[in-house]
Motif scaffolding. Structure first.
Motif, PDB file in Angstrom:
ATOM      1  N   PHE A  15       0.859  -1.181   0.000  1.00 31.73           N
ATOM      2  CA  PHE A  15       0.000   0.000   0.000  1.00 31.73           C
ATOM      3  C   PHE A  15       0.899   1.236   0.000  1.00 31.73           C
ATOM      4  N   LEU A  16       0.919   1.950  -1.126  1.00 34.08           N
ATOM      5  CA  LEU A  16       1.723   3.184  -1.233  1.00 34.08           C
ATOM      6  C   LEU A  16       3.157   2.966  -0.755  1.00 34.08           C
ATOM      7  N   GLY A  17       3.723   1.854  -1.198  1.00 33.69           N
ATOM      8  CA  GLY A  17       5.117   1.580  -0.864  1.00 33.69           C
ATOM      9  C   GLY A  17       5.335   0.798   0.407  1.00 33.69           C
ATOM     10  N   PHE A  18       4.285   0.657   1.244  1.00 40.01           N
ATOM     11  CA  PHE A  18       4.401  -0.126   2.477  1.00 40.01           C
ATOM     12  C   PHE A  18       3.991  -1.564   2.201  1.00 40.01           C
ATOM     13  N   SER A  19       4.861  -2.520   2.527  1.00 46.57           N
ATOM     14  CA  SER A  19       4.578  -3.931   2.295  1.00 46.57           C
ATOM     15  C   SER A  19       3.819  -4.521   3.481  1.00 46.57           C
ATOM     16  N   PRO A  39       1.344 -11.791  15.919  1.00 40.64           N
ATOM     17  CA  PRO A  39       1.041 -10.599  16.723  1.00 40.64           C
ATOM     18  C   PRO A  39       0.140  -9.638  15.953  1.00 40.64           C
ATOM     19  N   ASN A  40      -0.441  -8.687  16.660  1.00 38.89           N
ATOM     20  CA  ASN A  40      -1.244  -7.648  16.008  1.00 38.89           C
ATOM     21  C   ASN A  40      -0.432  -6.969  14.921  1.00 38.89           C
ATOM     22  N   GLY A  41      -1.066  -6.735  13.772  1.00 42.69           N
ATOM     23  CA  GLY A  41      -0.371  -6.075  12.666  1.00 42.69           C
ATOM     24  C   GLY A  41       0.531  -6.988  11.865  1.00 42.69           C
ATOM     25  N   ALA A  42       0.412  -8.313  12.077  1.00 38.83           N
ATOM     26  CA  ALA A  42       1.297  -9.251  11.378  1.00 38.83           C
ATOM     27  C   ALA A  42       0.894  -9.483   9.924  1.00 38.83           C
ATOM     28  N   GLY A  43      -0.338  -9.091   9.553  1.00 36.47           N
ATOM     29  CA  GLY A  43      -0.781  -9.261   8.171  1.00 36.47           C
ATOM     30  C   GLY A  43      -1.764 -10.395   7.960  1.00 36.47           C
ATOM     31  N   LYS A  44      -2.314 -10.920   9.057  1.00 36.21           N
ATOM     32  CA  LYS A  44      -3.211 -12.088   8.958  1.00 36.21           C
ATOM     33  C   LYS A  44      -4.486 -11.762   8.178  1.00 36.21           C
ATOM     34  N   THR A  45      -5.168 -10.682   8.565  1.00 37.86           N
ATOM     35  CA  THR A  45      -6.423 -10.331   7.886  1.00 37.86           C
ATOM     36  C   THR A  45      -6.159  -9.888   6.454  1.00 37.86           C
ATOM     37  N   THR A  46      -5.030  -9.217   6.216  1.00 35.19           N
ATOM     38  CA  THR A  46      -4.660  -8.848   4.845  1.00 35.19           C
ATOM     39  C   THR A  46      -4.507 -10.100   3.988  1.00 35.19           C
ATOM     40  N   PHE A  48      -6.053 -12.965   4.434  1.00 40.14           N
ATOM     41  CA  PHE A  48      -7.406 -13.447   4.171  1.00 40.14           C
ATOM     42  C   PHE A  48      -8.070 -12.633   3.067  1.00 40.14           C
ATOM     43  N   ASN A  49      -7.893 -11.323   3.114  1.00 41.87           N
ATOM     44  CA  ASN A  49      -8.486 -10.450   2.097  1.00 41.87           C
ATOM     45  C   ASN A  49      -7.910 -10.732   0.712  1.00 41.87           C
ATOM     46  N   LEU A  50      -6.644 -11.113   0.658  1.00 47.17           N
ATOM     47  CA  LEU A  50      -6.022 -11.476  -0.615  1.00 47.17           C
ATOM     48  C   LEU A  50      -6.564 -12.812  -1.122  1.00 47.17           C
ATOM     49  N   LEU A  51      -6.706 -13.777  -0.230  1.00 46.18           N
ATOM     50  CA  LEU A  51      -7.160 -15.110  -0.628  1.00 46.18           C
ATOM     51  C   LEU A  51      -8.594 -15.092  -1.139  1.00 46.18           C
ATOM     52  N   THR A  52      -9.422 -14.200  -0.593  1.00 43.13           N
ATOM     53  CA  THR A  52     -10.826 -14.121  -1.018  1.00 43.13           C
ATOM     54  C   THR A  52     -11.062 -12.986  -2.000  1.00 43.13           C
ATOM     55  N   LYS A  53      -9.976 -12.328  -2.417  1.00 38.71           N
ATOM     56  CA  LYS A  53      -9.978 -11.296  -3.444  1.00 38.71           C
ATOM     57  C   LYS A  53     -10.737 -10.026  -3.047  1.00 38.71           C
ATOM     58  N   PHE A  54     -10.850  -9.780  -1.744  1.00 40.58           N
ATOM     59  CA  PHE A  54     -11.311  -8.464  -1.306  1.00 40.58           C
ATOM     60  C   PHE A  54     -10.198  -7.445  -1.525  1.00 40.58           C
ATOM     61  N   LEU A  55      -8.976  -7.944  -1.653  1.00 42.39           N
ATOM     62  CA  LEU A  55      -7.823  -7.137  -2.053  1.00 42.39           C
ATOM     63  C   LEU A  55      -7.129  -7.827  -3.223  1.00 42.39           C
ATOM     64  N   GLU A  56      -6.594  -7.044  -4.139  1.00 41.40           N
ATOM     65  CA  GLU A  56      -5.820  -7.591  -5.253  1.00 41.40           C
ATOM     66  C   GLU A  56      -4.348  -7.694  -4.840  1.00 41.40           C
ATOM     67  N   PRO A  57      -3.720  -8.840  -5.057  1.00 44.22           N
ATOM     68  CA  PRO A  57      -2.294  -8.962  -4.728  1.00 44.22           C
ATOM     69  C   PRO A  57      -1.438  -8.028  -5.588  1.00 44.22           C
ATOM     70  N   THR A  58      -0.383  -7.537  -4.986  1.00 45.68           N
ATOM     71  CA  THR A  58       0.591  -6.753  -5.749  1.00 45.68           C
ATOM     72  C   THR A  58       1.525  -7.678  -6.508  1.00 45.68           C
ATOM     73  N   THR A 218       0.758 -21.635  10.811  1.00 46.97           N
ATOM     74  CA  THR A 218       1.677 -20.709  10.145  1.00 46.97           C
ATOM     75  C   THR A 218       1.711 -19.429  10.955  1.00 46.97           C
ATOM     76  N   VAL A 219       2.909 -19.000  11.328  1.00 50.26           N
ATOM     77  CA  VAL A 219       3.075 -17.780  12.122  1.00 50.26           C
ATOM     78  C   VAL A 219       3.553 -16.658  11.208  1.00 50.26           C
ATOM     79  N   LEU A 220       2.791 -15.562  11.195  1.00 46.00           N
ATOM     80  CA  LEU A 220       3.186 -14.380  10.436  1.00 46.00           C
ATOM     81  C   LEU A 220       3.775 -13.335  11.375  1.00 46.00           C
ATOM     82  N   GLN A 221       4.767 -12.615  10.886  1.00 48.03           N
ATOM     83  CA  GLN A 221       5.285 -11.444  11.592  1.00 48.03           C
ATOM     84  C   GLN A 221       5.684 -10.403  10.551  1.00 48.03           C
ATOM     85  N   ARG A 222       5.177  -9.189  10.737  1.00 47.45           N
ATOM     86  CA  ARG A 222       5.441  -8.086   9.796  1.00 47.45           C
ATOM     87  C   ARG A 222       5.160  -8.503   8.358  1.00 47.45           C
TER      88      ARG A 222
END
Length: 253
Positions: A15-19, A39-46, A48-58, A218-222
């Motif tokens: 998003f605007l240069g932020f991964s 942890p919070n902000g690890a990208g988990k919901t993002t 999910f949004n990519l997998l269900t196409k609520f967001l388009e992958p970069t 699967t553990v996500l961080q940043r």
């Protein structure tokens, strides 16, 4: 050898240069309960949004049953059998429990857009709706308004409406969020029951839930995968302990 139902290759979102998500290579085995934690902000919901196409992958690819679905629309993904629940319970509060499930089943009649049809036309769906309510333990609440259900039972109703879409892969986003102990146990048992013959990918913050039902974690961080394995492997990994201790001020896995 376990069959893979969902696979991502180098999946990323900026998003605007932020991964927010970077180079995620995820593999979900058919018939498993797979947990996505971090942890919070690890990208988990993002994710999910990519997998269900609520967001388009970069960048990267999403494969479902070996088919590249990276550029498909959310409705196409759902028709393929990838169905998602959300953090906030999404039921119709002023309809009965039975009516909520009938709406989810309505596509079987191909009458979703026949606004001039009588509501009685949906009575043909009552039998299947009651079967689904029985599966999630809500059959005795069929005629209750959804607004009157306890929070845990609302989540059970949401799972029933998700099952009505006949998913091959269910994505559950924080299914026990905001619940008391009894509701957490009820929904955990429910997830185990509905997992039979299905595949579940879940984002979950409650480690007791994860440890009791997840086959793989699967553990996500940043926004990137930190480690992956069963609960024993993940909970004993120093990188995971450090990630959680640093982010939650000492919360344990």
């Amino acid at each position: 050898m376990e069959e893979t139902i969902l696979k991502t290759i180098g999946l990323g979102k900026s998003f605007l240069g932020f991964s927010a998500v970077t180079d995620v290579n995820l593999s979900v085995s058919r018939g498993s309960i797979h947990a996505l934690i971090g942890p919070n902000g690890a990208g988990k919901t993002t994710c999910f949004n990519l997998l269900t196409k609520f967001l388009e992958p970069t960048q990267g690819q999403i494969l479902f049953n070996g088919i590249d679905v990276t550029h498909e629309r959310p409705a196409q993904i759902a028709r393929r059998g990838v169905v998602r629940s959300f953090q906030i319970s999404a039921v119709f509060p002023h309809l009965t429990v039975l009516e909520n499930v009938r709406i989810a089943l309505q596509r079987e009649l191909n009458t979703e857009f026949f606004f001039w049809k009588s509501g009685a036309s949906l009575n043909a769906l009552n039998g299947r709706a009651l079967e689904l309510l029985h599966e999630v333990g809500l059959e005795s609440f069929a005629n209750e308004l959804a607004a009157n259900l306890a929070y845990g039972r609302k989540r059970a109703l949401e799972i029933a409406t998700t099952l009505a879409m006949e998913p091959e892969l269910m994505l559950l986003d924080e299914p026990t969020q905001g619940m008391g102990h009894e509701d957490v146990e009820r929904v955990t048992d429910l997830i185990q029951r509905v997992a039979k013959g299905r595949t579940i990918l879940m984002v979950e913050h409650n480690m007791k839930v994860v440890s009791s039902i997840a086959d793989r974690i699967t553990v996500l961080q940043r926004g990137a995968i930190l480690v992956e394995g069963n609960y024993q492997e993940v909970s004993n990994n120093p990188l995971v302990v450090e990630a959680y201790m640093g982010s939650h001020g000492g919360d344990s896995l």
